[in-house]
Design a protein around this motif. Structure first.
Motif, PDB file in Angstrom:
ATOM      1  N   LEU A   1       0.812  -1.219   0.000  1.00  0.00           N
ATOM      2  CA  LEU A   1       0.000   0.000   0.000  1.00  0.00           C
ATOM      3  C   LEU A   1       0.848   1.274   0.000  1.00  0.00           C
ATOM      4  O   LEU A   1       0.293   2.378   0.000  1.00  0.00           O
ATOM      5  N   SER A   2       2.155   1.135  -0.007  1.00  0.00           N
ATOM      6  CA  SER A   2       3.028   2.285   0.227  1.00  0.00           C
ATOM      7  C   SER A   2       3.006   3.313  -0.902  1.00  0.00           C
ATOM      8  O   SER A   2       3.385   4.473  -0.692  1.00  0.00           O
ATOM      9  N   ALA A   3       2.569   2.918  -2.099  1.00  0.00           N
ATOM     10  CA  ALA A   3       2.565   3.860  -3.224  1.00  0.00           C
ATOM     11  C   ALA A   3       1.448   4.891  -3.115  1.00  0.00           C
ATOM     12  O   ALA A   3       1.484   5.917  -3.810  1.00  0.00           O
ATOM     13  N   TYR A   4       0.465   4.650  -2.249  1.00  0.00           N
ATOM     14  CA  TYR A   4      -0.694   5.540  -2.178  1.00  0.00           C
ATOM     15  C   TYR A   4      -0.486   6.665  -1.165  1.00  0.00           C
ATOM     16  O   TYR A   4       0.008   6.441  -0.059  1.00  0.00           O
ATOM     17  N   GLN A   5      -0.889   7.862  -1.582  1.00  0.00           N
ATOM     18  CA  GLN A   5      -0.807   9.017  -0.685  1.00  0.00           C
ATOM     19  C   GLN A   5      -1.745   8.863   0.503  1.00  0.00           C
ATOM     20  O   GLN A   5      -1.443   9.338   1.606  1.00  0.00           O
ATOM     21  N   SER A   6      -2.886   8.217   0.277  1.00  0.00           N
ATOM     22  CA  SER A   6      -3.820   7.967   1.369  1.00  0.00           C
ATOM     23  C   SER A   6      -4.655   6.737   1.047  1.00  0.00           C
ATOM     24  O   SER A   6      -4.898   6.420  -0.119  1.00  0.00           O
ATOM     25  N   VAL A   7      -5.096   6.052   2.109  1.00  0.00           N
ATOM     26  CA  VAL A   7      -5.900   4.840   1.977  1.00  0.00           C
ATOM     27  C   VAL A   7      -7.134   4.970   2.857  1.00  0.00           C
ATOM     28  O   VAL A   7      -7.028   5.249   4.054  1.00  0.00           O
ATOM     29  N   THR A   8      -8.301   4.779   2.251  1.00  0.00           N
ATOM     30  CA  THR A   8      -9.547   4.668   3.004  1.00  0.00           C
ATOM     31  C   THR A   8      -9.863   3.193   3.176  1.00  0.00           C
ATOM     32  O   THR A   8      -9.957   2.454   2.193  1.00  0.00           O
TER      33      THR A   8
END
Length: 221
Positions: free
Chosen positions: A54-61
């Motif tokens: 998940l590290s590539a995402y600026q934010s995770v919902t």
């Protein structure tokens, strides 16, 4: 565990949804994404291996429904590198086999012992609460009974093995259906009040997804 990267176009934000037991990700394809958001759908809990970065995402919902709430807690309790935007539990608890904070154990065991085509149909009717949502479930090719039986047995054993060591995980909100016939509403309220999680009550059965057409409607509910 299966991760369907339903929308995976390198957008900056991710919506990560954990389905409930026995659910096919196809049930949720009709919910629309926001333009800057990828959508991943997690299902098939015959193990607790989440093999994705998940590290590539600026934010995770994070959205998790039913037994997916417990699964998400196990996976992310020690995860500090994810940039969470929101974390919302839907009609589930962190104590899913529990007489006052989840599904009463006798009922859970009864479901395990009744995993036949007729038993699944009865379960789905209670879960959907009405013909319209039930028709959506029946229009989707179901997962095999052998597969969902293995899934529920695995979950029951894993929940029992870990019940003395609850995961340390904080949700931003819990959405609770007032007509839930799977996770009793009163038990959900007891659980989330004990954990001081903000509660949003909705007039809905265990499967509340007929209320929304877009993911962001659920997030802002």
């Amino acid at each position: 565990m299966e991760i369907e990267k339903y929308i995976c176009e390198g957008r900056p934000r991710l919506l990560l949804f954990f389905c409930g037991w026995s659910a096919s990700p196809a049930l949720f394809h009709s919910l629309q994404a926001e333009p800057d958001q990828d959508i991943w759908l997690v299902s098939d809990y015959r193990n607790l291996t989440f093999d994705a970065d998940l590290s590539a995402y600026q934010s995770v919902t994070l959205l998790a429904w039913s037994l997916g709430v417990w699964v998400a807690e196990q996976l992310f309790a020690d995860e500090s590198s994810v940039h969470w935007e929101r974390k919302i539990a839907i009609n589930g608890t962190g104590c899913p086999v529990h007489d006052t904070e989840g599904i009463p154990e006798a009922i859970f065991r009864g479901t395990l012992e009744n995993l036949t085509p007729d038993g699944i149909r009865r379960f789905n009717r209670r879960m959907c609460g009405g013909k319209e949502r039930l028709a959506v479930w029946e229009a989707i090719s179901p997962r095999s009974i052998d597969e969902i039986s293995d899934e529920l047995r695995y979950l029951f054993q894993a929940i029992q093995a870990r019940k003395e060591k609850p995961a340390d995980f904080t949700w931003d909100q819990a959405i609770v259906g007032l007509s839930d016939r799977i996770f009793p509403t009163a038990n959900q309220l007891t659980h989330w009040q004990r954990r001081n999680v903000r509660i949003k009550e909705v007039q809905a059965p265990h499967d509340p997804f007929g209320l929304w057409k877009q993911w962001n409607e659920l997030v802002t509910a």
